[in-house]
Design a protein around this motif. Structure first.
Motif, mmCIF file in Angstrom:
data_model
loop_
_atom_site.group_PDB
_atom_site.id
_atom_site.type_symbol
_atom_site.label_atom_id
_atom_site.label_comp_id
_atom_site.label_asym_id
_atom_site.label_seq_id
_atom_site.Cartn_x
_atom_site.Cartn_y
_atom_site.Cartn_z
ATOM 1 N N CYS A 72 0.837 -1.215 0.000
ATOM 2 C CA CYS A 72 0.000 0.000 0.000
ATOM 3 C C CYS A 72 0.868 1.259 0.000
ATOM 4 O O CYS A 72 0.594 2.218 -0.737
ATOM 5 C CB CYS A 72 -0.920 0.003 1.215
ATOM 6 N N LEU A 73 1.924 1.266 0.815
ATOM 7 C CA LEU A 73 2.821 2.419 0.856
ATOM 8 C C LEU A 73 3.516 2.622 -0.487
ATOM 9 O O LEU A 73 3.642 3.761 -0.963
ATOM 10 C CB LEU A 73 3.847 2.258 1.974
ATOM 11 N N CYS A 74 3.954 1.539 -1.103
ATOM 12 C CA CYS A 74 4.590 1.648 -2.425
ATOM 13 C C CYS A 74 3.607 2.197 -3.454
ATOM 14 O O CYS A 74 3.967 3.072 -4.261
ATOM 15 C CB CYS A 74 5.119 0.284 -2.872
ATOM 16 N N THR A 75 2.389 1.712 -3.427
ATOM 17 C CA THR A 75 1.371 2.171 -4.374
ATOM 18 C C THR A 75 1.106 3.664 -4.204
ATOM 19 O O THR A 75 1.073 4.417 -5.190
ATOM 20 C CB THR A 75 0.065 1.377 -4.192
ATOM 21 N N VAL A 76 0.952 4.116 -2.973
ATOM 22 C CA VAL A 76 0.681 5.536 -2.720
ATOM 23 C C VAL A 76 1.884 6.384 -3.113
ATOM 24 O O VAL A 76 1.735 7.475 -3.701
ATOM 25 C CB VAL A 76 0.282 5.751 -1.236
ATOM 26 N N GLY A 77 3.086 5.904 -2.793
ATOM 27 C CA GLY A 77 4.295 6.651 -3.150
ATOM 28 C C GLY A 77 4.444 6.797 -4.652
ATOM 29 O O GLY A 77 4.753 7.893 -5.167
ATOM 30 N N ILE A 78 4.235 5.718 -5.383
ATOM 31 C CA ILE A 78 4.328 5.765 -6.845
ATOM 32 C C ILE A 78 3.249 6.663 -7.425
ATOM 33 O O ILE A 78 3.499 7.454 -8.347
ATOM 34 C CB ILE A 78 4.248 4.341 -7.428
ATOM 35 N N LEU A 79 2.043 6.590 -6.878
ATOM 36 C CA LEU A 79 0.947 7.447 -7.347
ATOM 37 C C LEU A 79 1.283 8.922 -7.119
ATOM 38 O O LEU A 79 1.105 9.756 -8.020
ATOM 39 C CB LEU A 79 -0.352 7.077 -6.621
ATOM 40 N N ALA A 80 1.780 9.254 -5.932
ATOM 41 C CA ALA A 80 2.115 10.647 -5.623
ATOM 42 C C ALA A 80 3.215 11.157 -6.559
ATOM 43 O O ALA A 80 3.122 12.275 -7.100
ATOM 44 C CB ALA A 80 2.551 10.772 -4.167
ATOM 45 N N TYR A 81 4.243 10.344 -6.765
ATOM 46 C CA TYR A 81 5.333 10.754 -7.657
ATOM 47 C C TYR A 81 4.824 10.911 -9.091
ATOM 48 O O TYR A 81 5.219 11.844 -9.800
ATOM 49 C CB TYR A 81 6.480 9.741 -7.590
ATOM 50 N N GLY A 82 3.925 10.039 -9.524
ATOM 51 C CA GLY A 82 3.352 10.150 -10.860
ATOM 52 C C GLY A 82 2.538 11.416 -11.033
ATOM 53 O O GLY A 82 2.578 12.064 -12.084
ATOM 54 N N ILE A 83 1.783 11.797 -10.003
ATOM 55 C CA ILE A 83 0.986 13.034 -10.073
ATOM 56 C C ILE A 83 1.902 14.250 -10.116
ATOM 57 O O ILE A 83 1.663 15.208 -10.871
ATOM 58 C CB ILE A 83 -0.001 13.106 -8.886
ATOM 59 N N ILE A 84 2.986 14.217 -9.329
ATOM 60 C CA ILE A 84 3.949 15.334 -9.337
ATOM 61 C C ILE A 84 4.582 15.470 -10.724
ATOM 62 O O ILE A 84 4.710 16.576 -11.260
ATOM 63 C CB ILE A 84 5.018 15.123 -8.244
ATOM 64 N N CYS A 85 4.973 14.322 -11.314
ATOM 65 C CA CYS A 85 5.555 14.359 -12.665
ATOM 66 C C CYS A 85 4.555 14.891 -13.685
ATOM 67 O O CYS A 85 4.918 15.647 -14.595
ATOM 68 C CB CYS A 85 6.033 12.960 -13.075
ATOM 69 N N PHE A 86 3.294 14.539 -13.520
ATOM 70 C CA PHE A 86 2.257 15.019 -14.436
ATOM 71 C C PHE A 86 2.091 16.530 -14.328
ATOM 72 O O PHE A 86 1.956 17.233 -15.337
ATOM 73 C CB PHE A 86 0.946 14.293 -14.137
ATOM 74 N N LYS A 87 2.099 17.056 -13.080
ATOM 75 C CA LYS A 87 1.949 18.508 -12.879
ATOM 76 C C LYS A 87 3.129 19.275 -13.450
ATOM 77 O O LYS A 87 2.983 20.396 -13.914
ATOM 78 C CB LYS A 87 1.786 18.818 -11.395
#
Length: 125
Positions: A72-87
Protein backbone atom coordinates in the motif's frame (compact mmCIF):
# COMPACT_ATOMS: atom_id res chain seq x y z
CA UNK A 1 -50.09 -45.64 -24.54
CA UNK A 2 -53.41 -45.79 -22.71
CA UNK A 3 -53.87 -49.33 -24.08
CA UNK A 4 -50.50 -50.36 -22.60
CA UNK A 5 -51.42 -49.04 -19.16
CA UNK A 6 -54.81 -50.69 -19.32
CA UNK A 7 -53.21 -54.00 -20.30
CA UNK A 8 -50.72 -53.79 -17.44
CA UNK A 9 -53.46 -52.81 -15.04
CA UNK A 10 -55.62 -55.74 -16.15
CA UNK A 11 -52.65 -58.13 -15.84
CA UNK A 12 -51.89 -56.80 -12.38
CA UNK A 13 -55.47 -57.21 -11.23
CA UNK A 14 -55.61 -60.71 -12.70
CA UNK A 15 -52.53 -61.64 -10.69
CA UNK A 16 -54.23 -60.41 -7.52
CA UNK A 17 -52.45 -57.04 -7.38
CA UNK A 18 -54.86 -54.29 -6.38
CA UNK A 19 -52.47 -51.34 -6.52
CA UNK A 20 -51.33 -51.67 -2.91
CA UNK A 21 -47.89 -53.07 -2.29
CA UNK A 22 -47.47 -55.43 0.65
CA UNK A 23 -44.01 -54.04 1.41
CA UNK A 24 -45.59 -50.68 2.21
CA UNK A 25 -48.21 -52.08 4.55
CA UNK A 26 -48.26 -50.47 7.98
CA UNK A 27 -46.29 -52.52 10.50
CA UNK A 28 -47.69 -52.82 14.02
CA UNK A 29 -46.16 -50.15 16.22
CA UNK A 30 -44.25 -51.04 19.35
CA UNK A 31 -45.97 -49.68 22.49
CA UNK A 32 -42.73 -48.88 24.38
CA UNK A 33 -42.68 -45.99 26.87
CA UNK A 34 -41.41 -42.63 25.54
CA UNK A 35 -37.67 -42.03 25.87
CA UNK A 36 -36.50 -39.76 28.68
CA UNK A 37 -34.80 -36.49 27.76
CA UNK A 38 -31.01 -36.41 28.11
CA UNK A 39 -29.57 -34.99 31.33
CA UNK A 40 -28.86 -31.24 31.28
CA UNK A 41 -25.39 -30.17 30.21
CA UNK A 42 -23.04 -28.51 32.66
CA UNK A 43 -22.93 -24.77 32.03
CA UNK A 44 -19.60 -23.50 30.72
CA UNK A 45 -18.48 -19.95 31.45
CA UNK A 46 -18.60 -17.76 28.38
CA UNK A 47 -15.19 -16.67 27.08
CA UNK A 48 -14.27 -13.04 27.49
CA UNK A 49 -12.49 -11.17 24.73
CA UNK A 50 -10.35 -8.09 24.96
CA UNK A 51 -11.90 -5.23 22.98
CA UNK A 52 -9.33 -4.37 20.33
CA UNK A 53 -8.95 -0.78 19.15
CA UNK A 54 -8.07 0.37 15.64
CA UNK A 55 -4.34 0.85 16.36
CA UNK A 56 -3.98 -2.52 18.09
CA UNK A 57 -5.80 -4.30 15.28
CA UNK A 58 -3.76 -2.49 12.61
CA UNK A 59 -0.48 -3.42 14.31
CA UNK A 60 -1.59 -7.04 14.77
CA UNK A 61 -2.63 -7.36 11.12
CA UNK A 62 0.63 -5.72 10.01
CA UNK A 63 2.63 -8.26 12.02
CA UNK A 64 0.58 -11.12 10.56
CA UNK A 65 1.07 -10.01 6.93
CA UNK A 66 3.66 -7.21 6.57
CA UNK A 67 3.62 -7.26 2.76
CA UNK A 68 0.14 -5.70 2.47
CA UNK A 69 0.97 -2.39 4.22
CA UNK A 70 4.30 -2.30 2.38
CA UNK A 71 2.49 -2.73 -0.95
CA UNK A 72 0.00 0.00 0.00
CA UNK A 73 2.82 2.42 0.86
CA UNK A 74 4.59 1.65 -2.43
CA UNK A 75 1.37 2.17 -4.37
CA UNK A 76 0.68 5.54 -2.72
CA UNK A 77 4.30 6.65 -3.15
CA UNK A 78 4.33 5.77 -6.85
CA UNK A 79 0.95 7.45 -7.35
CA UNK A 80 2.12 10.65 -5.62
CA UNK A 81 5.33 10.75 -7.66
CA UNK A 82 3.35 10.15 -10.86
CA UNK A 83 0.99 13.03 -10.07
CA UNK A 84 3.95 15.33 -9.34
CA UNK A 85 5.56 14.36 -12.67
CA UNK A 86 2.26 15.02 -14.44
CA UNK A 87 1.95 18.51 -12.88
CA UNK A 88 5.51 19.33 -13.93
CA UNK A 89 4.68 18.34 -17.50
CA UNK A 90 6.86 15.23 -17.62
CA UNK A 91 4.20 13.07 -19.26
CA UNK A 92 6.59 10.26 -20.19
CA UNK A 93 7.64 9.68 -16.58
CA UNK A 94 4.04 10.21 -15.35
CA UNK A 95 2.82 7.48 -17.70
CA UNK A 96 5.62 5.18 -16.50
CA UNK A 97 4.63 5.80 -12.86
CA UNK A 98 0.98 4.99 -13.56
CA UNK A 99 2.06 1.66 -15.04
CA UNK A 100 4.28 1.05 -12.01
CA UNK A 101 1.31 1.86 -9.77
CA UNK A 102 -0.76 -0.85 -11.45
CA UNK A 103 2.07 -3.35 -10.85
CA UNK A 104 2.31 -2.26 -7.19
CA UNK A 105 -1.44 -2.69 -6.78
CA UNK A 106 -1.17 -6.19 -8.26
CA UNK A 107 1.61 -7.01 -5.79
CA UNK A 108 -0.52 -5.72 -2.91
CA UNK A 109 -3.51 -7.78 -4.01
CA UNK A 110 -1.34 -10.91 -4.37
CA UNK A 111 0.08 -10.31 -0.88
CA UNK A 112 -3.46 -9.93 0.49
CA UNK A 113 -4.60 -13.20 -1.11
CA UNK A 114 -1.43 -14.97 0.03
CA UNK A 115 -2.02 -13.80 3.59
CA UNK A 116 -5.62 -15.02 3.50
CA UNK A 117 -4.54 -18.45 2.23
CA UNK A 118 -1.79 -18.67 4.86
CA UNK A 119 -4.26 -17.76 7.61
CA UNK A 120 -6.77 -20.36 6.38
CA UNK A 121 -4.11 -23.09 6.24
CA UNK A 122 -2.81 -22.17 9.69
CA UNK A 123 -6.33 -22.24 11.19
CA UNK A 124 -6.95 -25.79 9.86
CA UNK A 125 -3.87 -27.18 11.62
Amino acid sequence: MADTRAAHGAAGRAAGHHGKCSSHAAAPRDKSPPAEPPPPLEPYPLPTFHEEGFTEKFLRKTRENPLVPLGCLCTVGILAYGIICFKKGNTRRSQLMMRARVIAQGFTFAALLGGMVATAVKSRQ
